[in-house]
Design a protein around this motif. Structure first.
Motif, PDB file in Angstrom:
ATOM      1  N   HIS A  69       0.853  -1.187   0.000  1.00 20.99           N
ATOM      2  CA  HIS A  69       0.000   0.000   0.000  1.00 20.99           C
ATOM      3  C   HIS A  69       0.889   1.238   0.000  1.00 20.99           C
ATOM      4  CE1 HIS A  69      -3.651  -2.279   0.726  1.00 20.99           C
ATOM      5  NE2 HIS A  69      -3.092  -2.862   1.769  1.00 20.99           N
ATOM      6  N   ILE A  70       0.499   2.234  -0.750  1.00 15.68           N
ATOM      7  CA  ILE A  70       1.249   3.488  -0.789  1.00 15.68           C
ATOM      8  C   ILE A  70       0.475   4.555  -0.041  1.00 15.68           C
ATOM      9  CG2 ILE A  70       2.145   5.302  -2.299  1.00 15.68           C
ATOM     10  CD1 ILE A  70       2.621   3.217  -4.421  1.00 15.68           C
ATOM     11  N   ASP A  71       1.093   5.077   1.014  1.00 17.75           N
ATOM     12  CA  ASP A  71       0.470   6.174   1.763  1.00 17.75           C
ATOM     13  C   ASP A  71       0.583   7.458   0.950  1.00 17.75           C
ATOM     14  OD1 ASP A  71      -0.079   4.479   3.914  1.00 17.75           O
ATOM     15  OD2 ASP A  71       1.900   4.828   4.798  1.00 17.75           O
ATOM     16  N   THR A  72      -0.456   8.292   1.026  1.00 19.65           N
ATOM     17  CA  THR A  72      -0.440   9.543   0.278  1.00 19.65           C
ATOM     18  C   THR A  72      -0.759  10.714   1.214  1.00 19.65           C
ATOM     19  OG1 THR A  72      -2.784   9.823  -0.340  1.00 19.65           O
ATOM     20  CG2 THR A  72      -1.510   8.191  -1.587  1.00 19.65           C
ATOM     21  N   PRO A  73      -0.467  11.934   0.780  1.00 20.25           N
ATOM     22  CA  PRO A  73      -0.755  13.109   1.617  1.00 20.25           C
ATOM     23  C   PRO A  73      -2.251  13.360   1.809  1.00 20.25           C
ATOM     24  CG  PRO A  73       0.844  13.615  -0.109  1.00 20.25           C
ATOM     25  CD  PRO A  73       0.270  12.291  -0.435  1.00 20.25           C
ATOM     26  N   TYR A  74      -3.095  12.619   1.088  1.00 23.45           N
ATOM     27  CA  TYR A  74      -4.538  12.877   1.120  1.00 23.45           C
ATOM     28  C   TYR A  74      -5.292  11.898   2.028  1.00 23.45           C
ATOM     29  CZ  TYR A  74      -2.669  15.046  -3.060  1.00 23.45           C
ATOM     30  OH  TYR A  74      -1.885  15.773  -3.920  1.00 23.45           O
ATOM     31  N   ASP A  75      -4.576  10.886   2.535  1.00 23.82           N
ATOM     32  CA  ASP A  75      -5.245   9.811   3.259  1.00 23.82           C
ATOM     33  C   ASP A  75      -5.934  10.293   4.534  1.00 23.82           C
ATOM     34  OD1 ASP A  75      -4.224   8.301   1.254  1.00 23.82           O
ATOM     35  OD2 ASP A  75      -2.827   7.150   2.489  1.00 23.82           O
ATOM     36  N   ASP A  76      -5.231  11.043   5.346  1.00 22.25           N
ATOM     37  CA  ASP A  76      -5.797  11.478   6.624  1.00 22.25           C
ATOM     38  C   ASP A  76      -7.037  12.347   6.422  1.00 22.25           C
ATOM     39  OD1 ASP A  76      -3.854  10.123   8.000  1.00 22.25           O
ATOM     40  OD2 ASP A  76      -2.574  11.885   8.351  1.00 22.25           O
ATOM     41  N   ILE A  77      -7.014  13.181   5.394  1.00 18.13           N
ATOM     42  CA  ILE A  77      -8.165  14.049   5.125  1.00 18.13           C
ATOM     43  C   ILE A  77      -9.364  13.209   4.700  1.00 18.13           C
ATOM     44  CG2 ILE A  77      -8.986  16.051   3.828  1.00 18.13           C
ATOM     45  CD1 ILE A  77      -6.054  16.744   3.276  1.00 18.13           C
TER      46      ILE A  77
END
Length: 389
Positions: A230-238
């Motif tokens: 899985h690739i974490d992205t800067p948009y995940d938490d939002i």
């Protein structure tokens, strides 16, 4: 995920009024208006893509079950982009069986229907997470035949009907010959696709490829124990935060509503416990048209028919709506609908950016099971003119 390498489909769509084309876009010829009118009336109001997943839950299959749990939402999200023939968007139906588990009844062939064809994504997730593994006998022919008999496959020739069976023991085990089962499937216009969990050549020698080709299906071999990337992205938490706000737009009604709203939160937690990226993918699914809950959520129910409001008793309503007039309830439901659509649009917009980020940073394929399923379904759906955008 709109990349062509990620595929999948399961489709249900309403035929536009006056249309005499199936998903295959082939016009039907009529000798007179009377016959044409009759044909339109007789044509099923909906078409389906129905997929039955038959999963081996013997001891060696923990990796397969974990992949299925994690990648369900990738499959759902791919289907968000599917369309058929007249551009109407499809919906989703999945059935789930487990087989080859000693905990299952021997007189049933160590086979259990976990869930019949359903579009309830929370319930499908719940059933997947309920699966456990234990050693047993794995009868591929019998589980295929059981799914043919028990499930409502329908008789519409335009439907796309597929079985995916995954396991790692010889396809020939059991009293019921797999050739008989696959022949019965072919007669019903059901394609059998086989997924061998192990070496590609070993799967061929143990007849997994034969089980697929007899119905025009695809044979695939996967590493079911491969670690999912899985690739974490800067948009995940939002996205995850917006998912919490999205849950607040659901207005449960009746006893079923209370149960289902609780289940919604439980499945959010199940996804999050696997990995944050899985929770993100589930959130994206919940922002799509495929996440429909008319049987317990007033927003979806009223969108289908406003008559539901007149049929509700006060005791069926959540606390915030008890004692309210029908007009007040209608206004409240409308406000929640507007709020939901706004949040869903935000999630979809962030997902577009998320997908672009993943495409740029992804160095290898994602889930083995996901790729196998999506590839086969896309290829077979194309034969009936299903498309992805």
């Amino acid at each position: 995920m709109k990349h062509l390498k990620h595929l999948l489909g399961i489709a249900l769509f309403t035929i536009a009024a006056g249309t005499v084309y199936g998903c295959n876009l082939k016009p039907r010829e009529f000798k007179n208006t009377t016959l044409m009118t009759k044909s339109i009336a007789d044509k099923p109001a909906k078409q389906f893509v129905k997929i039955a997943l038959l999963l081996d839950t013997s001891n060696s299959m923990d990796g397969l079950i974990n992949q299925a749990k994690a990648q369900l939402w990738d499959i759902v999200n791919e289907f968000t982009h599917a369309k058929c023939g007249n551009e109407v968007r499809p919906s989703l139906q999945i059935a789930l069986y487990e087989y080859g588990n000693d905990n299952l009844a021997s007189n049933e062939g160590y086979i259990r229907q976990v869930i019949g064809f359903s579009s309830d994504l929370d319930e499908i997730s719940e059933k997947l997470f309920s699966l456990t593994t234990n050693g047993g006998e794995e009868y591929c022919g019998q589980v295929i035949q059981t799914s043919l008999k028990q499930l409502d496959w329908g008789k519409n020739a335009d439907d796309l009907k597929m079985i995916f069976i995954a396991g790692n023991e010889p396809f020939t085990q059991g009293r019921l010959n797999y050739r008989d089962a696959t022949s019965n499937a072919k007669e019903k216009d059901i394609i059998v696709n086989t997924i061998f969990c192990g070496n590609y050549e070993q799967g061929i020698s143990t007849k997994w490829k034969s089980g697929a080709t007899l119905t025009g299906g695809e044979y695939m071999a996967i590493d079911h124990n491969k670690q999912i990337v899985h690739i974490d992205t800067p948009y995940d938490d939002i996205i995850i935060k917006l998912n919490g706000q999205l849950n607040g737009t659901y207005i449960s009604y009746g006893a079923l509503g209370r149960e289902k709203k609780a289940l919604q939160s439980v499945q959010d937690s199940n996804a999050a416990e696997m990995e944050p990226a899985v929770a993100v993918k589930r959130s994206i699914s919940k922002s799509s048209r495929l996440y429909k809950n008319s049987n317990w959520d007033l927003v979806d129910a009223v969108e289908d028919s406003e008559e539901v409001l007149a049929e509700l008793d006060d005791e069926d309503l959540p606390t915030e709506l008890k004692g309210k007039s029908e007009k007040e309830i209608k206004q409240y439901v409308q406000s929640k609908k507007i709020e939901r659509e706004k949040i869903q649009k935000q999630i979809q917009g962030l997902n577009t950016k998320r997908e672009a980020y993943i495409a740029k940073n992804q160095k290898e394929e994602t889930g083995e099971l996901e790729n196998a399923l999506l590839s086969a379904i896309k290829n077979q759906a194309a034969k009936k003119n299903y498309k992805w955008d």
